[in-house]
Design a protein around this motif. Sequence first.
Motif, PDB file in Angstrom:
ATOM      1  N   GLY A   1      54.011  51.404  33.053  1.00  0.00           N
ATOM      2  CA  GLY A   1      55.112  50.434  32.902  1.00  0.00           C
ATOM      3  C   GLY A   1      56.393  50.955  33.516  1.00  0.00           C
TER       4      GLY A   1
ATOM      5  N   LEU B   1      65.275  43.116  34.959  1.00  0.00           N
ATOM      6  CA  LEU B   1      65.381  44.526  34.574  1.00  0.00           C
ATOM      7  C   LEU B   1      66.642  45.150  35.173  1.00  0.00           C
ATOM      8  CD1 LEU B   1      64.031  47.010  33.234  1.00  0.00           C
ATOM      9  CD2 LEU B   1      62.808  47.384  35.383  1.00  0.00           C
TER      10      LEU B   1
ATOM     11  N   MET C   1      56.453  44.542  40.639  1.00  0.00           N
ATOM     12  CA  MET C   1      57.095  45.855  40.435  1.00  0.00           C
ATOM     13  C   MET C   1      56.413  46.907  41.315  1.00  0.00           C
ATOM     14  SD  MET C   1      59.577  45.607  38.283  1.00  0.00           S
ATOM     15  CE  MET C   1      60.185  44.836  36.785  1.00  0.00           C
TER      16      MET C   1
ATOM     17  N   MET D   1      58.597  50.677  27.218  1.00  0.00           N
ATOM     18  CA  MET D   1      57.572  49.674  27.544  1.00  0.00           C
ATOM     19  C   MET D   1      56.562  49.438  26.415  1.00  0.00           C
ATOM     20  SD  MET D   1      54.421  51.085  28.215  1.00  0.00           S
ATOM     21  CE  MET D   1      53.582  50.084  29.405  1.00  0.00           C
TER      22      MET D   1
ATOM     23  N   ILE E   1      53.559  45.780  24.291  1.00  0.00           N
ATOM     24  CA  ILE E   1      52.095  45.816  24.366  1.00  0.00           C
ATOM     25  C   ILE E   1      51.439  45.074  23.193  1.00  0.00           C
ATOM     26  CG2 ILE E   1      50.102  47.373  24.559  1.00  0.00           C
ATOM     27  CD1 ILE E   1      52.279  47.388  26.896  1.00  0.00           C
TER      28      ILE E   1
END
Length: 263
Positions: free
Chosen positions: A57, A20, A86, A125, A129
């Motif tokens: 997220g 990221l 995270m 985010m 999903i």
Amino acid sequence: MSNINNTSVLVEQYKDDKNLSIRLALHQKYSTNKYGYINWIFDFFDFFDGTDVLELGCGNGNMWNDRVQKLPKECTVTLTDISKGMVDIINEKFREYPNVKTEVVDIQNIHYPDNTFDVIIANSMLYHIPNLEIAISEVHRVLKPNGKFYATTVGMNGMNQYLHEKLKEFNPKINVFNTPFPFNLQNGKEILNTRFENIEMYHYEDSLEITETVDLVNWIKSTSSMSGIEEDLNGVDLYFEKCKDSNGIIRIPKEAGIFVSTK
Ligand SMILES: C[S@@+](CC[C@H](N)C(=O)[O-])C[C@H]1O[C@@H](n2cnc3c(N)ncnc32)[C@H](O)[C@@H]1O
């Protein structure tokens, strides 16, 4: 299912913020719109004294760097992500702020009671999903009446389309970045409409002007799309050197924006 919403691929991709951070750094360094995407997103937020905010997220929480201190009085921010790695990062980063809570949460199974939050944020985010219908229903459930849901995403005519075409030209074996994102600027309203009636969409004007090819190659290698086929990229740096214009710039379009929905 493509890598973009394949749970086992995502667990590996987001086990920490290494991938990221590489991608965020490219945008930070080369975006032509110097106002900044996060500044632009923050301009939409309706924060007032005592607002309870939930981010789903949230990744490494970069959106809140230098901003938690500026929130109105008694605002609480609950930062969550499905990745424990995270959440460990944000826990460490924001530990000195008593109004910031951190937790592991899957957007498809939010363990908070109905009508808990004034504002819910899902920044870049929702396209990950697997079951968007359940995710949107969960967001709607934990949002207070009249609460706002802010969901950012990308469109189908931005960076991915450009890179798909370039990589295919470089090596016809590479067939990536061509699967439509499950939640994008083109289909997002229809998906949100399953629960929300009042939905507005706004575009962020931006593009990339890249001067150091290595940064683009690192961005490409950091994506889940390249997982397992990295060796097909051998020599791609020389290819992108040749894509530079007479000013030494690789120009890449971007398409990004936000949906603002009211419960
Ligand atoms: C592209 S990153 C965006 C991170 C951050 N919002 C940002 O914009 O910098 C996507 C994040 O969504 C998280 N994520 C993926 N699936 C999730 C799920 N089912 N529930 C909650 N978070 C999820 C990932 O772990 C990752 O941190």
